[in-house]
Scaffold this motif. Structure first.
Motif, PDB file in Angstrom:
ATOM      1  N   ILE A  44       0.872  -1.166   0.000  1.00  0.00           N
ATOM      2  CA  ILE A  44       0.000   0.000   0.000  1.00  0.00           C
ATOM      3  C   ILE A  44       0.912   1.219   0.000  1.00  0.00           C
ATOM      4  O   ILE A  44       1.889   1.274   0.742  1.00  0.00           O
ATOM      5  CB  ILE A  44      -0.862   0.032   1.278  1.00  0.00           C
ATOM      6  CG1 ILE A  44      -1.790  -1.164   1.335  1.00  0.00           C
ATOM      7  CG2 ILE A  44      -1.630   1.324   1.384  1.00  0.00           C
ATOM      8  CD1 ILE A  44      -2.472  -1.320   2.672  1.00  0.00           C
ATOM      9  N   ALA A  45       0.605   2.178  -0.811  1.00  0.00           N
ATOM     10  CA  ALA A  45       1.362   3.420  -0.763  1.00  0.00           C
ATOM     11  C   ALA A  45       1.099   4.072   0.594  1.00  0.00           C
ATOM     12  O   ALA A  45      -0.035   4.378   0.918  1.00  0.00           O
ATOM     13  CB  ALA A  45       0.930   4.345  -1.885  1.00  0.00           C
ATOM     14  N   GLN A  46       2.138   4.221   1.375  1.00  0.00           N
ATOM     15  CA  GLN A  46       1.967   4.778   2.711  1.00  0.00           C
ATOM     16  C   GLN A  46       2.228   6.274   2.660  1.00  0.00           C
ATOM     17  O   GLN A  46       3.343   6.736   2.794  1.00  0.00           O
ATOM     18  CB  GLN A  46       2.899   4.098   3.709  1.00  0.00           C
ATOM     19  CG  GLN A  46       2.663   4.569   5.114  1.00  0.00           C
ATOM     20  CD  GLN A  46       3.483   3.801   6.109  1.00  0.00           C
ATOM     21  OE1 GLN A  46       4.008   2.749   5.816  1.00  0.00           O
ATOM     22  NE2 GLN A  46       3.617   4.327   7.291  1.00  0.00           N
ATOM     23  N   GLU A  47       1.174   7.012   2.422  1.00  0.00           N
ATOM     24  CA  GLU A  47       1.258   8.455   2.385  1.00  0.00           C
ATOM     25  C   GLU A  47       1.485   8.978   3.803  1.00  0.00           C
ATOM     26  O   GLU A  47       1.031   8.395   4.775  1.00  0.00           O
ATOM     27  CB  GLU A  47      -0.033   9.047   1.819  1.00  0.00           C
ATOM     28  CG  GLU A  47      -0.369   8.586   0.424  1.00  0.00           C
ATOM     29  CD  GLU A  47       0.601   9.088  -0.623  1.00  0.00           C
ATOM     30  OE1 GLU A  47       1.172  10.173  -0.450  1.00  0.00           O
ATOM     31  OE2 GLU A  47       0.794   8.370  -1.620  1.00  0.00           O
ATOM     32  N   ALA A  48       2.176  10.080   3.889  1.00  0.00           N
ATOM     33  CA  ALA A  48       2.359  10.725   5.185  1.00  0.00           C
ATOM     34  C   ALA A  48       1.006  11.208   5.702  1.00  0.00           C
ATOM     35  O   ALA A  48       0.129  11.578   4.924  1.00  0.00           O
ATOM     36  CB  ALA A  48       3.316  11.896   5.046  1.00  0.00           C
ATOM     37  N   LEU A  49       0.847  11.171   7.002  1.00  0.00           N
ATOM     38  CA  LEU A  49      -0.361  11.730   7.594  1.00  0.00           C
ATOM     39  C   LEU A  49      -0.339  13.248   7.423  1.00  0.00           C
ATOM     40  O   LEU A  49       0.712  13.875   7.513  1.00  0.00           O
ATOM     41  CB  LEU A  49      -0.444  11.400   9.079  1.00  0.00           C
ATOM     42  CG  LEU A  49      -0.756   9.962   9.452  1.00  0.00           C
ATOM     43  CD1 LEU A  49      -0.716   9.799  10.964  1.00  0.00           C
ATOM     44  CD2 LEU A  49      -2.098   9.531   8.907  1.00  0.00           C
TER      45      LEU A  49
END
Length: 193
Positions: free
Chosen positions: A18-23
């Motif tokens: 999963i692309a782990q985008e920054a919060l």
């Protein structure tokens, strides 16, 4: 247990991540205030809630969290929302339908029934399982979390969601939402099956 950990590690390495985008900063701030928000909401609930609702709250928070992810989490769940803080100080809802779907390095989570829904991903962030998603009113088509405009805080039908995920076992888990955008100070989504 080691066999399961090795199997899960192999699964995580074999599937696309999963692309782990920054919060977004506003959701990170909510997580940073987790303990303070949870404590204040619990104090409000303990001071004025019924014995029946307090028993439901105690049940939802009972059990020691285990390793967050396990291959047995995938599938359909019953999920019950418990809202703490505000007026009233504690509300326990009837169960809804939810689903966890393994997606490589985490899980897609979907609340599938009820008027308030949420959809997003649970991934490991700094050693903690964190849910980043979008809450929405049934009938709306929510954008992905990473597609939310930078300053978007919610519009009454769609809002950003962030929560800490804890797995007690493969039959019980919980998502805990500090300072949700609507209605309460702290929400717990209790998952059972």
């Amino acid at each position: 247990m080691l066999r399961y950990a090795l199997t899960l590690t192999a699964m995580l390495g074999a599937l696309p991540a999963i692309a782990q985008e920054a919060l977004r900063p506003q959701e990170q701030l909510r997580l940073d205030r987790f303990e303070a928000v949870a404590g204040n909401a619990l104090l409000q609930a303990l001071q004025s809630a019924s014995a029946e609702d307090l028993a439901a709250l105690a049940g939802a928070l009972s059990g020691t969290p285990q390793v967050a992810f396990d291959e047995g989490l995938a599938g359909d769940w019953s999920c019950r929302t418990i809202k703490l803080g505000g007026m009233p100080a504690l509300v326990v809802y009837s169960p809804f339908k939810c689903r966890l779907t393994f997606q490589g390095n985490g899980y897609l989570f979907e609340k599938l029934s009820g008027s308030q829904r949420t959809m997003g991903f649970i991934t490991l962030r700094d050693g903690q399982a964190i849910y980043a998603g979008v809450g929405y009113v049934a009938g709306e088509t929510p954008p992905a979390y990473n597609a939310l405009p930078p300053e978007f805080a919610g519009d009454g039908t769609v809002q950003p969601d962030v929560a800490v995920f804890e797995r007690v076992n493969n039959q019980r888990a919980r998502l805990m939402f500090p300072a949700p955008v609507v209605e309460s100070d702290f929400d717990i989504l209790e998952l059972t099956r």
